[in-house]
Design an enzyme around this catalytic site. Sequence first.
Site, mmCIF file in Angstrom:
data_model
loop_
_atom_site.group_PDB
_atom_site.id
_atom_site.type_symbol
_atom_site.label_atom_id
_atom_site.label_comp_id
_atom_site.label_asym_id
_atom_site.label_seq_id
_atom_site.Cartn_x
_atom_site.Cartn_y
_atom_site.Cartn_z
ATOM 1 N N ASP A 65 -26.241 118.108 28.934
ATOM 2 C CA ASP A 65 -27.554 118.032 29.563
ATOM 3 C C ASP A 65 -28.356 119.289 29.227
ATOM 4 O OD1 ASP A 65 -29.634 117.430 31.720
ATOM 5 O OD2 ASP A 65 -28.162 115.862 32.095
ATOM 6 N N HIS A 283 -32.713 119.244 35.712
ATOM 7 C CA HIS A 283 -32.138 117.939 35.380
ATOM 8 C C HIS A 283 -30.613 117.968 35.400
ATOM 9 C CE1 HIS A 283 -31.176 114.403 32.841
ATOM 10 N NE2 HIS A 283 -32.352 113.931 33.218
ATOM 11 N N SER A 452 -31.071 108.528 34.257
ATOM 12 C CA SER A 452 -30.345 109.800 34.229
ATOM 13 C C SER A 452 -29.535 110.016 35.495
ATOM 14 C CB SER A 452 -31.325 110.968 34.069
ATOM 15 O OG SER A 452 -31.771 111.082 32.747
#
Length: 527
Positions: A65, A283, A452
């Site tokens: 990521d 994220h 995601s």
Amino acid sequence: MKKLLFSVLLFPFLLQTNAQELKTKINWFNLDYEKDGVRGMSVERAYNELLKDKKATPVVVAVIDGGTDVNHEDLKDRLWTNTKEIAGNGKDDDKNGFIDDINGWDFIGGKDGTDVNHEQLEMTRILKQLKDKFGDKPSKKVIRKNKADYEFLQTLQKEFNEKRAESEQYAPFYKQVYANYVESEKILKEYLKTDKLTKSAIAGVDESQADRKVRAAKKTIEKFDELGATGADIKEAAEHYESELQYNYNLDFDARKVVGDKPNKLEYGEYGNNEVTGPEAMHGTHVAGIIGANRMNNLGIMGVCNDVRLMVVRTVPDGDERDKDVANAIHYAADNGASIINMSFGKKYSPEKKWVDDAVKYAQSKGILLIAAAGNDNLDVDVDVHYPTDTYEGGGIAENWISVGALSWKPDVDAVATFSNFGKKNVDVFAPGVDIYSTVPGSKYEEKSGTSMAAPATTGVAALLKSYFPNLTAAQIKKIILDSSVKVPDFRVKKPGSEEIVKFEELSATGGIVNAYNAVKMAMEMK
């Protein structure tokens, strides 16, 4: 690209957003439909009814990521630690090719410790290469000789111009909207003589006694509140479009100078650094929390799998990840003990797909399961390919791969996320991915939406199975997750991106929803 769905979306002139006030139950992705009324994955039920007195073995999960906050209160006790490496001595103690890789590796960092944050899109990089190849005025002979490339150049140029024009339109709009919001807040704070605005205080402003500026400020803030938009939401949108202009759609931007590598060569073990948090870990931190935030510390949230060790492999910038880095990240995870790899990213083009394919095959040879987000463009990925994909360039399908679409907590026809990609062939299953409350940098927590989030929810279930049933192979875990998914043959939903009502089972290969209770029960019944 690590694509968290924008909170603020343009719809003619109105702002619609996913506000940070919780819309549903805080732990909904772990809850049970029959017991709790939301289509979660029945994780709590699995723990309470099937796993209560059983012991688990920690399982290593690689999070490929944009970086993870390794100091987060809910994650720091669940990180993978390379015990064969001596921290900070500047040596490759375990001889794995990576110096001081204590919690993982950063494939988009420089040897001096600096990190890539923004990047071009893959489309921009390819367009730049083609424009350099043909120049401003290519001869007819050159065009004839390279017909396919020249036609591709024309297609990309058109797409690039349209996308950049969109950003050029929205960037100043949201910048002005945010300026108006900030100014309105300032006016009301001065009028009310407070540092913190509340709904009741704003509602209590007597417009008959206030001047024009205060009345206008009150209406502005109340309108945003009515639409669910916060200042942070608006700022996020403004920064997003400005970033697209400066970096994603900038033909002259070169982020790779930071890394100092040779982008056209794999160079495994020859570039990057051990700084795995990076400059923007929102994220990756959110993804990591869904998989394995500590369930036992009475803090924040409960991840799906408690007995997990999260390996941080920083690979995805604000822009499109490079195939080189994805391939090397998978290779790194495979070499360093990961059993499962989470991949919550994706893009439209993959010029060096063979590198990624080779890495996927290598991971499969090591018995590793890869779980990927299906993408957030409400597209049928049987028609419009979303990379990375389990279909190899030369033919064949990766057997160690699960592609996951996103489910909402909303009932009935709105149960599938409006943004989720789908595909009867290329999306395997759906899992919770809307308004998922999880960890974010600074030991904080927020709701985020996207496939995601659905991928790590599924990864958490895979890790749960591996932790309690360590002898299960990647192929067996995949089969269990898909076969045990909840089938709802009569369920009808809106096809993502439209108002068309379709059977839910038409949107994925299994027509199912990931369910931990069913999965654990099936694993217990296997010989």
